[in-house]
Design a protein around this motif. Structure first.
Motif, short mmCIF file in Angstrom:
data_model
loop_
_atom_site.label_atom_id
_atom_site.label_comp_id
_atom_site.label_asym_id
_atom_site.label_seq_id
_atom_site.Cartn_x
_atom_site.Cartn_y
_atom_site.Cartn_z
N LEU A 233 -0.64 -1.47 -9.19
CA LEU A 233 -1.92 -0.79 -8.97
C LEU A 233 -1.84 0.16 -7.78
CD1 LEU A 233 -4.79 -0.79 -10.23
CD2 LEU A 233 -5.48 -2.28 -8.35
N VAL A 234 -1.21 -0.29 -6.70
CA VAL A 234 -1.05 0.56 -5.53
C VAL A 234 -0.19 1.77 -5.88
CG1 VAL A 234 -0.17 0.70 -3.17
CG2 VAL A 234 -1.35 -1.36 -3.93
N SER B 125 -8.14 2.84 -14.89
CA SER B 125 -6.94 2.78 -15.74
C SER B 125 -5.81 3.63 -15.15
CB SER B 125 -7.27 3.24 -17.17
OG SER B 125 -8.28 2.45 -17.73
N GLU B 126 -5.64 3.54 -13.84
CA GLU B 126 -4.64 4.35 -13.16
C GLU B 126 -3.58 3.50 -12.47
OE1 GLU B 126 -6.79 8.62 -12.37
OE2 GLU B 126 -6.85 7.17 -10.72
N GLY B 127 -3.28 2.33 -13.05
CA GLY B 127 -2.10 1.62 -12.62
C GLY B 127 -0.86 2.43 -12.98
N TYR B 128 0.24 2.17 -12.32
CA TYR B 128 1.44 2.98 -12.51
C TYR B 128 1.93 2.95 -13.95
CZ TYR B 128 5.84 5.16 -11.01
OH TYR B 128 6.90 6.01 -10.83
N GLU C 254 2.25 -4.75 1.73
CA GLU C 254 1.99 -3.53 0.95
C GLU C 254 1.06 -2.58 1.72
OE1 GLU C 254 2.69 -1.99 -3.23
OE2 GLU C 254 3.75 -2.95 -1.58
N TYR C 255 0.09 -3.13 2.44
CA TYR C 255 -0.81 -2.27 3.20
C TYR C 255 -0.08 -1.59 4.35
CZ TYR C 255 -4.70 -0.60 6.00
OH TYR C 255 -5.55 0.20 6.72
N GLU C 256 0.83 -2.32 4.98
CA GLU C 256 1.62 -1.70 6.06
C GLU C 256 2.50 -0.58 5.51
OE1 GLU C 256 3.53 -5.11 7.71
OE2 GLU C 256 1.70 -5.84 8.71
N THR C 257 3.03 -0.78 4.31
CA THR C 257 3.81 0.28 3.67
C THR C 257 2.93 1.47 3.36
OG1 THR C 257 5.32 -1.33 2.68
CG2 THR C 257 5.24 0.85 1.67
N TRP C 258 1.72 1.20 2.88
CA TRP C 258 0.73 2.25 2.60
C TRP C 258 0.46 3.07 3.86
CZ3 TRP C 258 -2.85 3.59 -1.45
CH2 TRP C 258 -4.00 4.25 -1.05
N GLN C 259 0.20 2.38 4.96
CA GLN C 259 -0.09 3.07 6.22
C GLN C 259 1.09 3.94 6.67
OE1 GLN C 259 -1.30 -0.53 8.50
NE2 GLN C 259 -3.19 0.59 8.92
#
Length: 527
Positions: free
Chosen positions: A195-196, A351-354, A134-139
């Motif tokens: 969450l992401v 409270s900002e999960g999708y 997920e972090y690699e996707t974020w980047q």
């Protein structure tokens, strides 16, 4: 610092090259550019202080700490504007990009995004999702967006380019996901963690009431504006508060020869397309001056009224935000054990999960205060202690999402929204927030809340809409008429010598100075 107070001055001339209606940051930007180019320039401001929404104020009796009353961070203002106008202004980076507290299996944790991102960020993503994927996707996603920003940002201080020229320079997949399809589709296809997904989506909803899959794409335009500033989209803290920004702009304008009159409520604008007249009232007397050009730093809906046209209530903008300023004796401890000076240094997501964002939108659209109030918290005093004066604690600012103007027509909903907003923070704290709040001389907790109705009442922004209306793409459609300088710069109205210079101009949204710069350039092109 804050902008000058009290009704100031009378015009020195009966005719000006340019009269600017509204002394917000865009009006002052335009005035500075025009006066530096030798044009006689008059700024008329209804309030007794310039700056509009970008002001600082001592909000709590007994404390000299100053809060950024409405606007609170700077991301979109090009550095070139500060250089051109010789602004004495420092925009300071925050040490943390964001922190999002959450609970999993009874354990309090948090997603940390450093600035710049490092090992702690990667580790935080892996703890949340169980892998590095997920972090690699974020980047990859934000690298794609940054490449897009690198194409768009340099065009913001030039005449509008047609959409086709912008699109030709951007990866087709990125263009489709950000510009053509609802942003929610890209978020759902690229990210797996709820969450992401929510953290990515929040930039699309600040001051904008929409579902992330809204077919109007208003959320996409909001997202783009929040991520293209100077090619990076970094949100920075103005040292001295937002008032320091407008103080610097006003100094630049007046030192170049622009005149500024406060306490001047403009009541009418008339124009035959070549010559204009502006009338205002100072509380006791009407005044008027002639002008070659009039620049409107008020919302386009308000400009219609000043021109004597029908108000048309059906097209009045409607804002969506809950702004809460707090003064704390100390930062509260978090259940996760993360150092508060790290967690609160950037954007703290609550409270900002999708799925939380989607539920909150549905509830608000149905006229209900969201059960789980999505919002973000900022602690500017961690980056800039000069705003505190002699106060030894901290400021805290909350900005709530999915809080449309209509919600607050119901009595009691403002109080309920504030209660739920603070509860969204309290659930992640290891101690009562109330114990950390400073109290004013009357013993009341230092909490100040503003909803769209308050913004309209204080700033005359229709519907409390912080962008003066829905944002537009920062380029021209392929079929747009670009025959005149005003059209080319995205500041035209139906009257040739009356131009938009505020947030209602194309590319005018947010604290950027772009509306003012571009209107000034359009005027100078025909002088």
């Amino acid at each position: 610092m804050d902008s000058a107070h009290g009704p100031v001055g009378q015009p020195s001339l009966s005719t000006y090259d340019v009269v600017i209606v509204g002394g917000g940051h865009n009006g002052l930007t335009a005035a500075a550019y025009l006066a530096r180019s030798g044009l006689s320039t008059l700024v008329l401001e209804r309030l007794d202080v310039t700056g509009g929404a970008a002001v600082s104020k001592q909000a709590f009796e007994g404390y000299d700490a100053r809060v950024s009353r409405f606007s609170y961070l700077v991301s979109l203002m090009p550095e070139q504007i500060a250089t051109d106008l010789g602004l004495d202004l420092e925009l300071r980076s925050r040490s943390t990009a964001s922190f999002t507290p959450y609970a999993r299996d009874g354990q309090a944790l948090g997603l940390l995004v450093e600035r710049p991102e490092g090992g702690a960020t990667r580790s935080s993503f892996e703890t949340l999702t169980g892998s590095a994927e997920e972090y690699e996707t974020w980047q990859t996603f934000y690298a794609d967006v940054e490449k897009m920003a690198g194409v768009i940002a340099p065009t913001l201080l030039d005449p509008l380019l047609p959409e086709s020229e912008i699109a030709a320079q951007i990866d087709p997949t990125t263009w489709r996901q950000v510009v053509k399809d609802p942003l929610g589709a890209a978020i759902e296809s690229r990210f797996g963690d709820d969450l992401v997904r929510g953290v990515v989506g929040t930039d699309a909803l600040i001051g904008t009431f929409a579902d992330l899959n809204d077919p109007s794409l208003i959320q996409n335009r909001c997202f783009l504006y929040h991520l293209i500033g100077n090619g990076t989209g970094e949100w920075r803290v103005p040292v001295g508060g937002m008032g320091a920004l407008t103080d610097a702009l006003r100094r630049s304008a007046t030192e170049a020869g622009a005149e500024v009159i406060t306490g001047a409520g403009v009541s009418g604008i008339s124009s035959d397309g070549s010559h204009a007249e502006v009338t205002w009232h100072d509380g006791s007397t009407y005044h008027s001056v002639a002008a070659g050009h009039v620049l409107s730093n008020v919302a386009p809906w308000v400009l219609r009224i000043l021109l004597g046209e029908d108000a048309e209530p059906g097209i009045k903008p409607s804002g969506s935000q809950l702004k809460i300023n707090l003064l704390l004796d100390r930062l509260p401890k978090l259940k996760s054990g993360v150092d508060p000076e790290v967690a609160f240094a950037g954007t703290l997501h609550l409270s900002e999960g999708y799925e939380q964002l989607r539920r909150a939108y549905a509830e608000a659209a149905a006229g209900q205060v969201p059960t789980e109030m999505p919002g973000e918290v900022y602690c500017h005093s961690l980056s800039d202690r000069s705003i505190l004066g002699s106060f030894p604690g901290h400021t805290l600012t909350y900005f709530g999402l999915h809080t449309p103007e209509a919600l607050f027509e119901t009595p009691g909903n403002k109080e309920l929204a504030v209660e739920r907003a603070l509860a969204s923070l309290q659930q992640h704290l290891a101690e009562p927030l109330e114990d950390c709040l400073a109290r004013d001389r009357a013993g009341n907790p230092c909490i100040e809340a503003k909803v769209p109705q308050d913004i309209e009442a204080e700033l005359a922004m229709p519907g409390g809409h912080i962008f003066h209306g829905d944002l537009e793409w920062p380029w021209a459609s392929n079929r747009a008429l670009l025959d005149t300088p005003a059209q080319q710069w995205g500041v035209a109205t139906h009257i040739p010598n009356v131009l938009l210079c505020g947030s209602g101009a194309r590319r005018g949204g947010a604290v950027s100075g772009l509306g003012g710069h571009n209107a000034a350039r359009a005027v100078l092109a025909v002088r």
